[in-house]
Design a protein around this motif. Structure first.
Motif, short mmCIF file in Angstrom:
data_model
loop_
_atom_site.label_atom_id
_atom_site.label_comp_id
_atom_site.label_asym_id
_atom_site.label_seq_id
_atom_site.Cartn_x
_atom_site.Cartn_y
_atom_site.Cartn_z
N ALA A 67 67.68 50.19 -33.09
CA ALA A 67 66.68 49.46 -33.06
C ALA A 67 67.49 48.02 -32.89
CB ALA A 67 66.09 49.31 -33.77
N ARG A 68 68.96 48.19 -33.05
CA ARG A 68 69.36 46.08 -32.29
C ARG A 68 70.03 45.84 -30.88
NH1 ARG A 68 72.31 46.13 -38.56
NH2 ARG A 68 71.06 46.01 -39.90
N PRO A 69 69.54 45.43 -30.49
CA PRO A 69 70.21 45.53 -29.41
C PRO A 69 71.80 44.27 -29.34
CG PRO A 69 68.66 42.69 -30.81
CD PRO A 69 69.26 43.93 -31.06
N ALA A 70 71.97 45.04 -27.95
CA ALA A 70 73.36 44.63 -28.15
C ALA A 70 73.34 44.36 -26.24
CB ALA A 70 74.83 46.12 -28.46
N PRO A 71 74.84 44.15 -26.09
CA PRO A 71 75.48 43.58 -25.04
C PRO A 71 74.94 44.97 -23.15
CG PRO A 71 76.93 43.24 -25.85
CD PRO A 71 76.31 44.00 -26.86
N LEU A 72 74.46 45.72 -23.84
CA LEU A 72 74.54 46.67 -22.73
C LEU A 72 73.54 47.72 -23.28
CD1 LEU A 72 78.20 47.69 -20.80
CD2 LEU A 72 76.19 46.51 -20.41
N GLY A 73 72.19 47.41 -23.83
CA GLY A 73 71.74 48.61 -24.61
C GLY A 73 71.33 48.40 -25.92
N ASP A 74 70.96 49.27 -27.03
CA ASP A 74 71.12 48.74 -28.19
C ASP A 74 72.30 49.07 -28.53
OD1 ASP A 74 71.72 51.83 -29.79
OD2 ASP A 74 69.57 52.48 -27.44
N LEU A 75 72.59 48.75 -29.76
CA LEU A 75 74.19 48.70 -30.69
C LEU A 75 74.61 50.17 -30.46
CD1 LEU A 75 76.29 46.41 -32.14
CD2 LEU A 75 74.72 47.33 -34.23
N GLN A 76 73.49 50.68 -31.20
CA GLN A 76 74.08 52.44 -30.95
C GLN A 76 74.62 53.00 -29.97
OE1 GLN A 76 73.95 54.53 -34.22
NE2 GLN A 76 73.56 56.92 -33.52
N SER A 77 74.34 52.81 -28.81
CA SER A 77 74.68 53.37 -27.32
C SER A 77 75.71 52.79 -27.31
CB SER A 77 73.58 53.62 -26.73
OG SER A 77 72.45 54.11 -26.84
N PHE A 78 75.67 51.60 -27.15
CA PHE A 78 76.87 50.22 -27.10
C PHE A 78 78.09 51.00 -27.73
CE2 PHE A 78 79.29 46.67 -27.70
CZ PHE A 78 79.66 46.15 -26.46
N THR A 79 78.26 51.22 -28.95
CA THR A 79 79.48 51.08 -30.06
C THR A 79 80.50 53.06 -29.36
OG1 THR A 79 78.45 50.17 -31.83
CG2 THR A 79 80.16 52.13 -31.96
N LEU A 80 79.00 54.09 -29.41
CA LEU A 80 79.04 54.76 -29.17
C LEU A 80 79.78 55.14 -27.54
CD1 LEU A 80 76.47 57.68 -30.46
CD2 LEU A 80 79.08 56.48 -31.31
N ILE A 81 79.44 54.41 -27.08
CA ILE A 81 79.92 55.01 -25.30
C ILE A 81 81.24 54.31 -24.92
CG2 ILE A 81 79.40 54.09 -23.15
CD1 ILE A 81 76.54 55.03 -23.54
N SER A 82 81.39 52.62 -25.69
CA SER A 82 82.36 52.13 -26.20
C SER A 82 83.88 52.96 -26.84
CB SER A 82 82.90 50.79 -26.84
OG SER A 82 81.45 49.43 -25.96
N LEU A 83 84.11 53.91 -27.71
CA LEU A 83 84.42 54.34 -28.37
C LEU A 83 85.08 55.66 -27.61
CD1 LEU A 83 83.32 53.82 -32.20
CD2 LEU A 83 85.84 53.42 -30.79
N TRP A 84 84.08 56.27 -27.28
CA TRP A 84 84.33 57.14 -26.28
C TRP A 84 85.14 57.18 -24.92
CZ3 TRP A 84 81.56 58.24 -21.18
CH2 TRP A 84 81.55 60.14 -20.12
N LEU A 85 85.17 55.51 -23.93
CA LEU A 85 85.52 55.28 -23.14
C LEU A 85 87.01 54.83 -23.23
CD1 LEU A 85 82.81 53.40 -21.37
CD2 LEU A 85 83.86 55.32 -20.42
#
Length: 111
Positions: A35-53
């Protein structure tokens, strides 16, 4: 560094990435990151995708830095690098589109 340790770097990075990403998935669901915004979508997706990359880049670097032409030990080290890269790419790609927080809410009782 000895070749057995080098051969385990790729799978070891995958294991750390797997544990870290799915641990943060649980933390993010519990703390309401979707539910929290981040630079690219929500904070959950941003964090997980960043760590994956980051893990993919690390696995690619391990493979790139593996020794060339050292006989069977070099081949085993190279195979470990490929195992780490492919495992990281294939087992962690669901973070690109799946949240899963709705599923865990029903199981754990967290609403």
């Amino acid at each position: 560094m000895s070749w057995p340790v080098q051969a385990l770097l790729g799978p070891g990075l995958w294991a750390l990435a797997f544990a870290g990403i799915y641990s943060l998935h649980g933390v993010g669901c519990a703390w309401g990151w979707p539910a929290r915004p981040a630079p690219l979508g929500d904070l959950q997706s941003f964090t997980l995708i960043s760590l994956w990359l980051i893990a993919l880049i690390g696995a690619a670097l391990i493979l790139w830095r593996s020794p060339e032409g050292k006989g069977i030990s070099g081949d085993i080290v190279k195979a470990g690098g490929w195992i780490g890269l492919v495992s990281t790419a294939l087992t962690l790609f669901p973070v690109l589109g799946l949240s899963g927080c709705e599923l865990t809410a029903g199981i754990t009782g967290i609403e």
